[in-house]
Design a protein around this motif. Structure first.
Motif, short mmCIF file in Angstrom:
data_model
loop_
_atom_site.label_atom_id
_atom_site.label_comp_id
_atom_site.label_asym_id
_atom_site.label_seq_id
_atom_site.Cartn_x
_atom_site.Cartn_y
_atom_site.Cartn_z
N ARG A 82 0.28 -1.47 -0.04
CA ARG A 82 0.12 -0.07 -0.19
C ARG A 82 1.11 1.49 0.23
N PRO A 83 0.45 2.09 -0.94
CA PRO A 83 1.60 3.42 -1.34
C PRO A 83 1.50 4.50 0.16
N ASP A 84 0.49 4.73 0.94
CA ASP A 84 0.50 5.44 1.97
C ASP A 84 1.65 4.39 3.33
N ALA A 85 0.79 3.55 3.35
CA ALA A 85 1.79 2.81 4.48
C ALA A 85 2.46 2.34 3.70
N LEU A 86 3.14 2.42 3.00
CA LEU A 86 4.77 1.88 2.24
C LEU A 86 5.20 3.70 2.96
N ILE A 87 5.13 4.92 2.70
CA ILE A 87 5.88 6.10 2.87
C ILE A 87 5.54 6.46 3.97
N ALA A 88 4.51 5.71 5.23
CA ALA A 88 4.23 6.46 5.91
C ALA A 88 5.39 5.44 7.24
N HIS A 89 5.45 4.05 6.38
CA HIS A 89 6.75 2.82 6.88
C HIS A 89 7.89 3.87 7.46
N VAL A 90 8.26 3.74 6.01
CA VAL A 90 10.17 4.26 6.16
C VAL A 90 10.10 5.46 6.28
N SER A 91 9.50 6.72 6.10
CA SER A 91 9.81 7.76 6.81
C SER A 91 9.26 7.88 8.55
N GLY A 92 8.81 7.00 8.90
CA GLY A 92 8.76 6.86 10.43
C GLY A 92 9.92 6.03 11.39
N SER A 93 9.91 6.50 12.37
CA SER A 93 10.71 6.14 13.25
C SER A 93 11.17 4.46 13.51
N ALA A 94 10.32 3.58 12.91
CA ALA A 94 10.86 2.48 13.17
C ALA A 94 11.80 1.76 11.62
N THR A 95 11.57 2.55 10.77
CA THR A 95 12.80 2.75 10.07
C THR A 95 14.18 3.49 10.15
N GLU A 96 13.93 4.08 11.58
CA GLU A 96 15.14 5.15 11.47
C GLU A 96 16.57 4.82 11.32
N PRO A 97 16.49 3.08 12.43
CA PRO A 97 18.12 3.30 12.31
C PRO A 97 18.20 2.75 10.25
N VAL A 98 17.44 1.85 9.74
CA VAL A 98 18.44 1.48 8.51
C VAL A 98 18.14 3.17 7.30
N ARG A 99 17.24 4.69 7.79
CA ARG A 99 17.64 5.31 7.05
C ARG A 99 19.77 5.37 7.27
#
Length: 360
Positions: A82-99
């Motif tokens: 889901r595009p909206d959920a994807l963007i929310a996830h990659v920009s959120g705190s859960a993926t901050e270590p990945v970024r």
């Protein structure tokens, strides 16, 4: 070469497996070449000792700091459609270590590669700004809108720009891994591809569903509906804009911003898509199909099919896919090498050395 494969919570299982399996296969077969390339030493790294994949499987990892000594960092896709959920996830705190890991890796000059939704993680980290990239064809409008500093070409299956390699949708992870092997040894990449039964497929264009791309914008979706009604007629972009209640310039801008192309090219894509469908599902000759999608001459359609999809319309016979199972001879579609790979994931069986030698 030391390769770090990043595993994180929610990672796409098949993407992770494909990267590991293809490189494992390359290592198993490299000695079959007269001049084998160096082996790939692969480590699966993560931010916790155990991570849970998108399908719920548990994967044990080495500490993410292990990636600091790697020659290449691979970032598999996130299991989110889901595009909206994807963007929310990659920009959120859960993926901050990945970024942070991705950004720090590029700051050291270490190459990075990703595929499918993983390209959003790379773009969110800023490492794609000012560079070319590809992504899942059906997510390209959302990618283009969120990351205007990236030049995205969703027709490409794999592209490399300044040390960052990106690949297309889902099983584009296989193409990505083969591209990594090919950088060291084209001969080994070809050998692995033969045992995987994967044809070369440099483009995603043959897989693109144009109507799916149009749904990302309401004006574009309305234009797509209008164009389909008028596919067999000369199309006027000015008439389309008036019908939709927008200016011609606004329509041009919306199509360009969303799809990275022009309204005329978009209509051509719709025509090619419909023509491909008719070639597969009817016994109509190419001349009749050409007229149904707005072309007076069949050769115009034939050229567009070859340019856009790699398909070549020709009389049915050896090597052609019949337009209708069991139907009479007529027009078929021959697809250029590049059909989708077989589904499934997991550890693959790699033949013994003697088997590889005899198979060649």
């Amino acid at each position: 070469m030391d390769v770090a494969v990043l595993a994180y919570d929610g990672v796409f299982d098949s993407g992770l497996s494909a990267l590991l399996d293809v490189i494992d296969g390359a290592n198993a077969m490299r000695e079959e070449l007269p001049k084998p390339p160096p082996a790939w030493n692969v480590s699966t790294v993560g931010f916790r000792r155990r991570i849970r994949t998108g399908a719920g499987h548990v994967v044990e990892t080495l500490p993410a700091d292990t990636a600091k000594g790697a020659d290449l960092l691979l970032v598999p896709a996130l299991a989110e459609r889901r595009p909206d959920a994807l963007i929310a996830h990659v920009s959120g705190s859960a993926t901050e270590p990945v970024r942070r890991l991705v950004a720090a890796t590029r700051e050291r000059g270490t190459p990075i590669a990703s595929a499918c939704t993983g390209t959003f993680l790379l773009a969110e980290s800023g490492v794609l700004d000012g560079h070319r990239a590809t992504t899942s064809w059906w997510l390209a409008p959302y990618f283009r809108k969120r990351y205007p500093a990236v030049t995205v070409d969703e027709t490409r299956m794999v592209t490399t720009s300044d040390g960052v390699t990106t690949a297309g949708a889902a099983f584009g992870h296989v193409d990505l891994a083969l591209a990594i092997v090919r950088m060291s040894s084209p001969a080994l990449a070809d050998l692995v591809a033969r045992y995987l039964v994967v044809d070369e497929r440099p483009s995603q264009a043959a897989y693109t569903i144009t109507s799916a791309l149009a749904q990302s914008d309401p004006t574009l979706a309305a234009f797509e509906r209008w164009a389909r009604v008028h596919l067999d007629q000369p199309v006027s972009i000015a008439d389309a804009a008036r019908t939709l209640g927008v200016s011609e310039r606004t329509l041009q801008r919306i199509v360009r911003r969303t799809l990275g192309t022009s309204p005329v090219r978009f209509v051509q894509d719709l025509r090619v898509e419909h023509a491909s469908h008719l070639l597969r599902t009817t016994d109509l000759p190419l001349e009749s199909i050409a007229r149904k999608v707005g072309y007076e001459h069949a050769n115009t359609l034939r050229i567009l099919l070859r340019e856009r999809t790699g398909e070549t319309a020709r009389p049915r016979g050896a090597g052609c896919v019949p337009g209708r199972p069991g139907g009479p001879a007529g027009v078929g579609v021959r697809r250029r090498a590049g059909g989708p790979p077989p589904g499934g994931a997991g550890r693959l069986f790699w033949p013994r050395a003697a088997t590889v030698a005899s198979g060649m």
